[in-house]
Scaffold this motif. Structure first.
Motif, PDB file in Angstrom:
ATOM      1  N   SER A 185      10.898  31.445  29.889  1.00 16.48           N
ATOM      2  CA  SER A 185      11.906  32.486  30.060  1.00 16.48           C
ATOM      3  C   SER A 185      13.296  31.950  30.346  1.00 16.48           C
ATOM      4  O   SER A 185      14.272  32.704  30.282  1.00 16.48           O
ATOM      5  CB  SER A 185      11.492  33.436  31.186  1.00 16.48           C
ATOM      6  N   THR A 186      13.425  30.674  30.661  1.00 17.08           N
ATOM      7  CA  THR A 186      14.750  30.110  30.927  1.00 17.08           C
ATOM      8  C   THR A 186      15.247  29.228  29.786  1.00 17.08           C
ATOM      9  O   THR A 186      16.170  28.449  29.964  1.00 17.08           O
ATOM     10  CB  THR A 186      14.722  29.297  32.239  1.00 17.08           C
ATOM     11  N   GLN A 187      14.651  29.374  28.611  1.00 15.65           N
ATOM     12  CA  GLN A 187      15.085  28.610  27.440  1.00 15.65           C
ATOM     13  C   GLN A 187      16.126  29.414  26.656  1.00 15.65           C
ATOM     14  O   GLN A 187      16.211  30.630  26.776  1.00 15.65           O
ATOM     15  CB  GLN A 187      13.897  28.303  26.532  1.00 15.65           C
ATOM     16  N   THR A 188      16.903  28.707  25.850  1.00 17.07           N
ATOM     17  CA  THR A 188      17.875  29.345  24.966  1.00 17.07           C
ATOM     18  C   THR A 188      17.671  28.819  23.543  1.00 17.07           C
ATOM     19  O   THR A 188      17.212  27.688  23.358  1.00 17.07           O
ATOM     20  CB  THR A 188      19.322  29.047  25.414  1.00 17.07           C
ATOM     21  N   GLN A 217      15.288  23.811  26.609  1.00 21.85           N
ATOM     22  CA  GLN A 217      15.256  24.169  28.026  1.00 21.85           C
ATOM     23  C   GLN A 217      16.633  23.971  28.633  1.00 21.85           C
ATOM     24  O   GLN A 217      17.141  22.855  28.698  1.00 21.85           O
ATOM     25  CB  GLN A 217      14.228  23.311  28.764  1.00 21.85           C
ATOM     26  N   PHE A 237      17.488  26.108  31.501  1.00 22.58           N
ATOM     27  CA  PHE A 237      17.398  26.778  32.802  1.00 22.58           C
ATOM     28  C   PHE A 237      18.446  27.883  32.912  1.00 22.58           C
ATOM     29  O   PHE A 237      19.171  27.980  33.897  1.00 22.58           O
ATOM     30  CB  PHE A 237      17.525  25.778  33.954  1.00 22.58           C
ATOM     31  N   PHE A 248      19.107  31.084  33.848  1.00 22.60           N
ATOM     32  CA  PHE A 248      18.590  32.205  34.623  1.00 22.60           C
ATOM     33  C   PHE A 248      19.340  33.496  34.301  1.00 22.60           C
ATOM     34  O   PHE A 248      18.908  34.574  34.688  1.00 22.60           O
ATOM     35  CB  PHE A 248      18.661  31.882  36.118  1.00 22.60           C
ATOM     36  N   ASN A 291      19.290  34.794  31.569  1.00 18.25           N
ATOM     37  CA  ASN A 291      18.412  35.536  30.653  1.00 18.25           C
ATOM     38  C   ASN A 291      17.834  36.773  31.335  1.00 18.25           C
ATOM     39  O   ASN A 291      17.645  37.806  30.704  1.00 18.25           O
ATOM     40  CB  ASN A 291      17.266  34.643  30.160  1.00 18.25           C
ATOM     41  N   TYR A 292      17.532  36.662  32.639  1.00 21.27           N
ATOM     42  CA  TYR A 292      16.969  37.797  33.375  1.00 21.27           C
ATOM     43  C   TYR A 292      17.993  38.928  33.493  1.00 21.27           C
ATOM     44  O   TYR A 292      17.662  40.102  33.310  1.00 21.27           O
ATOM     45  CB  TYR A 292      16.507  37.360  34.763  1.00 21.27           C
TER      46      TYR A 292
END
Length: 100
Positions: A35-38, A50, A52, A54, A56-57
């Motif tokens: 969930s912290t990948q782009t 990766q 990180f 955050f 994204n949330y």
């Protein structure tokens, strides 16, 4: 091979811990990592790195705020309805029933 009595309870817990680790802890860690990948700029579809991120949330919440709001409203209504049904029923079972 003799196992001390103090170790037996811990050995009996090992299968449960192995199950929880395999089917609960590892998937949660994988989900948190994913969930912290782009997406990779200029990369293929489905290629991520990766970073990180955050944020994204926050982006997910902002982009889907109507769905989140609706979900919270439905959850609140379901909770109130369940409590409205459960408390009178529990009271009736506890105080109005006979020896049955």
């Amino acid at each position: 091979m003799k196992i001390g009595k103090a170790r037996v309870p811990y050995l009996l817990l090992l299968p449960g811990f192995a199950f929880l680790f395999t089917f609960f802890i590892l998937p949660i860690l994988n989900l948190a990592q994913t969930s912290t990948q782009t997406p990779v700029k200029g990369g293929d579809t489905g290629e991520y790195e990766q970073t990180f991120a955050f944020s994204n949330y926050i982006n997910a919440f902002v982009d889907n705020k109507e769905q989140f709001g609706r979900s919270f409203v439905y959850a609140t209504l379901a909770t109130i309805l369940a409590l409205a049904i459960a408390y009178p029923l529990a009271y009736a079972i506890a105080f109005k029933s006979r020896k049955f």
